[in-house]
Design a protein around this motif. Structure first.
Motif, PDB file in Angstrom:
ATOM      1  N   VAL A  83      -6.455   0.725  -2.266  1.00  0.00           N
ATOM      2  CA  VAL A  83      -6.529  -0.630  -2.823  1.00  0.00           C
ATOM      3  C   VAL A  83      -6.655  -1.634  -1.678  1.00  0.00           C
ATOM      4  O   VAL A  83      -7.437  -2.581  -1.743  1.00  0.00           O
ATOM      5  CB  VAL A  83      -5.283  -0.933  -3.677  1.00  0.00           C
ATOM      6  CG1 VAL A  83      -5.297  -2.393  -4.157  1.00  0.00           C
ATOM      7  CG2 VAL A  83      -5.209  -0.001  -4.880  1.00  0.00           C
ATOM      8  N   ASN A  89      -9.185  -0.380  -7.601  1.00  0.00           N
ATOM      9  CA  ASN A  89      -8.499  -1.511  -8.221  1.00  0.00           C
ATOM     10  C   ASN A  89      -7.017  -1.183  -8.363  1.00  0.00           C
ATOM     11  O   ASN A  89      -6.649  -0.010  -8.498  1.00  0.00           O
ATOM     12  CB  ASN A  89      -9.074  -1.779  -9.608  1.00  0.00           C
ATOM     13  CG  ASN A  89     -10.399  -2.511  -9.558  1.00  0.00           C
ATOM     14  OD1 ASN A  89     -10.470  -3.639  -9.078  1.00  0.00           O
ATOM     15  ND2 ASN A  89     -11.447  -1.868 -10.057  1.00  0.00           N
ATOM     16  N   PRO A  90      -6.152  -2.193  -8.378  1.00  0.00           N
ATOM     17  CA  PRO A  90      -4.731  -1.932  -8.626  1.00  0.00           C
ATOM     18  C   PRO A  90      -4.496  -1.176  -9.933  1.00  0.00           C
ATOM     19  O   PRO A  90      -3.621  -0.315 -10.009  1.00  0.00           O
ATOM     20  CB  PRO A  90      -4.119  -3.337  -8.682  1.00  0.00           C
ATOM     21  CG  PRO A  90      -5.016  -4.170  -7.837  1.00  0.00           C
ATOM     22  CD  PRO A  90      -6.390  -3.627  -8.063  1.00  0.00           C
ATOM     23  N   ASP A  92      -6.219   1.082 -11.181  1.00  0.00           N
ATOM     24  CA  ASP A  92      -6.595   2.491 -11.064  1.00  0.00           C
ATOM     25  C   ASP A  92      -5.417   3.381 -10.691  1.00  0.00           C
ATOM     26  O   ASP A  92      -5.448   4.588 -10.943  1.00  0.00           O
ATOM     27  CB  ASP A  92      -7.699   2.672 -10.017  1.00  0.00           C
ATOM     28  CG  ASP A  92      -9.007   2.026 -10.427  1.00  0.00           C
ATOM     29  OD1 ASP A  92      -9.259   1.898 -11.640  1.00  0.00           O
ATOM     30  OD2 ASP A  92      -9.770   1.614  -9.530  1.00  0.00           O
ATOM     31  N   ILE A 164       1.735  -3.195  -4.932  1.00  0.00           N
ATOM     32  CA  ILE A 164       0.403  -3.714  -5.203  1.00  0.00           C
ATOM     33  C   ILE A 164       0.201  -5.046  -4.491  1.00  0.00           C
ATOM     34  O   ILE A 164      -0.881  -5.321  -3.946  1.00  0.00           O
ATOM     35  CB  ILE A 164       0.194  -3.860  -6.721  1.00  0.00           C
ATOM     36  CG1 ILE A 164      -0.029  -2.482  -7.343  1.00  0.00           C
ATOM     37  CG2 ILE A 164      -0.997  -4.772  -7.029  1.00  0.00           C
ATOM     38  CD1 ILE A 164      -0.177  -2.501  -8.842  1.00  0.00           C
ATOM     39  N   ARG A 171      -5.776  -6.308   1.789  1.00  0.00           N
ATOM     40  CA  ARG A 171      -7.198  -6.415   1.485  1.00  0.00           C
ATOM     41  C   ARG A 171      -7.713  -7.822   1.757  1.00  0.00           C
ATOM     42  O   ARG A 171      -8.794  -8.007   2.317  1.00  0.00           O
ATOM     43  CB  ARG A 171      -7.441  -6.039   0.021  1.00  0.00           C
ATOM     44  CG  ARG A 171      -8.914  -5.959  -0.347  1.00  0.00           C
ATOM     45  CD  ARG A 171      -9.097  -5.618  -1.809  1.00  0.00           C
ATOM     46  NE  ARG A 171      -8.762  -6.743  -2.678  1.00  0.00           N
ATOM     47  CZ  ARG A 171      -8.762  -6.682  -4.013  1.00  0.00           C
ATOM     48  NH1 ARG A 171      -9.049  -5.542  -4.620  1.00  0.00           N
ATOM     49  NH2 ARG A 171      -8.468  -7.730  -4.736  1.00  0.00           N
TER      50      ARG A 171
END
Length: 469
Positions: A83, A89-90, A92, A164, A171
């Motif tokens: 991520v 994606n979070p 996922d 997350i 990111r």
């Protein structure tokens, strides 16, 4: 061991305790949310691997369960770095806790912050003391956060990777660096913006370091006009004599060779002594960098210290053989918050399989206690160690076999898909991985939060400071 039946007392306080949640200001108030229930009350704090495993093990037990977590989701932490590097994606790698336990009639999920635990009184305080929760058995499975070795001020400059929110912050900083470098006017600014420092040579640090070159050389290729993303510099700093210290020497050496081939500068016996907005100081050398990631250590949840029992240097509770807390047989710790050892005497690693095994044993021991049977001692079954470095590059130890290269990489892919929770997540991750494998592209390169202008301003100020020095 006997359990405490909170419904046996005629007092007002105990009367209120039949409700899993009770408000201090109105202990006898009936909200209608929770019916009177005489079954033993098991409170689980934490919806990670250990907490979920404990709850599931108690699915058919004659108990009522309240699972508390500050978030509403269960997170697959081993893929957080993907991520952070815009692969996944979070959503996922996370699923709602309520969905996981939707078919378990004896479990109630409550999203709340736990601020105090009183093991003697068998109570848990929530939301700044506004709610008090009584329990007959407590399972503390709150995990760990990253440790900065006595320098908590470093966290603002070097985020770790446990949630997350951490991954999204990584990111954001990573992608924003390229945007700022594209606009930077001075070479010194661009160099610092395109330098990425990762502190800690464990699996998290190695996986992050191995992923970045693939992005800079492939995913961002041809997208910028004033900078060459492939010129980015990646440094992995490890304070010990080798990276991946939990792996055999030959696999650690193989991982370092793989990182060298990717252009990562691996520095071992390299101790970081300062982290700031301008970069890091390691072994007396100043490294100018505006993007620093932390993967150098873990510190157990501070809730562990509230139990008033011995903890180790990482803040983990030194539990008894059955994973109960010394002096409090009805309070258990599981996962990263518990200090346990293998039969060889080495510490049990902070990995998902260990947390699952601990949570399952705790649930089983609660059932055994209710049935008047002796508890079992925890015995860790090591299912193997895995770390990926990049495309077709990984190292693994499985059933004593030492693997590396493509086969280890495929094994890593299979195991992580296997451990993901939910068919939707597994399918989504497979699709994302296939897309990234064939196109080299990242599908979730979204930047939020701080604007590039702020980073440019900070970069220019740091460059001016360097030039003045």
């Amino acid at each position: 061991m006997p359990h405490r039946n909170s419904e046996s007392s005629p007092t007002a306080a105990s009367d209120a305790a039949v409700h899993p949640l009770r408000v201090r200001e109105s202990l006898t108030a009936t909200t209608g949310m929770y019916p009177v229930d005489s079954r033993p009350h098991v409170v689980i704090v934490g919806g990670g691997f250990a907490g979920i495993s404990a709850a599931r093990e108690l699915a058919d037990a004659p108990v009522r369960i309240t699972l508390l977590d500050r978030t509403n989701h269960h997170l697959f932490q081993p893929l957080l770095y993907q991520v952070a590097t815009a692969v996944l994606n979070p959503s996922d790698i996370s699923v709602p806790i309520r969905w996981l336990l939707r078919n378990q009639a004896n479990a109630t999920v409550v999203m709340a912050d736990v601020d105090r635990i009183d093991p003697a009184a068998k109570t848990v305080s929530l939301d700044n003391g506004t709610v008090l929760l009584s329990f007959d058995y407590l399972v503390l499975a709150t995990g760990a956060r990253h440790a900065y070795f006595g320098h908590p001020e470093w966290e603002q400059h070097a985020p770790g990777l446990k949630s997350i929110e951490d991954a999204l912050e990584m990111r954001r900083r990573f992608l924003l660096s390229f945007e700022a470098a594209e606009r930077a006017s001075a070479a010194g600014e661009r160099d610092a913006l395109l330098t990425f420092v990762i502190v800690g040579g464990g699996p998290t640090g190695v996986e992050l370091a191995g992923m970045i070159p693939e992005i800079t050389h492939q995913a961002l290729k041809g997208e910028f006009r004033r900078i060459d993303p492939s010129s980015a510099r990646v440094l992995l700093l490890e304070g010990g004599p080798r990276i991946l210290p939990s792996f055999p020497d030959e696999l650690s050496a193989r991982a370092q060779r793989d990182l060298d081939a990717l252009g990562v500068e691996v520095r071992t016996n390299c101790v970081v002594t300062d982290v700031s907005a301008e970069g890091v100081v390691a072994n007396g050398e100043r490294i100018d960098a505006h993007t620093v990631f932390w993967g150098a250590g873990n510190q157990a949840s501070p809730l562990a210290k509230q139990l008033g029992v011995p903890v180790d240097r990482a803040g983990r509770v030194q539990v008894d053989a059955d994973l109960s807390v010394p002096g409090f047989p009805d309070v258990f710790c599981a996962g990263d918050i518990a200090a346990t050892a293998t039969k060889e005497g080495t510490p049990v690693p902070a990995v998902a399989p260990a947390a699952n095994q601990m949570g399952t044993l705790v649930g089983r021991n609660i059932v055994r206690t209710l049935n008047g049977r002796p508890r079992e001692a925890f015995r860790y079954i090591n299912k193997g160690d895995l770390a990926t470095i990049g495309r077709h590059k990984a190292v693994a130890v499985i059933a004593g076999a030492k693997l590396h290269g493509t086969f280890a990489w495929l094994t890593w892919l299979f195991v992580h898909i296997l451990y993901l929770v939910g068919i939707r997540n597994r399918l989504s991750v497979v699709v994302q991985w296939a897309y990234q494998y064939f196109t080299f592209q990242r599908g979730v390169r979204l930047i939020t939060g701080t604007t590039v202008h702020r980073l440019l301003k900070a970069s220019k100020a740091a460059n001016d400071k360097r030039r003045a020095a």
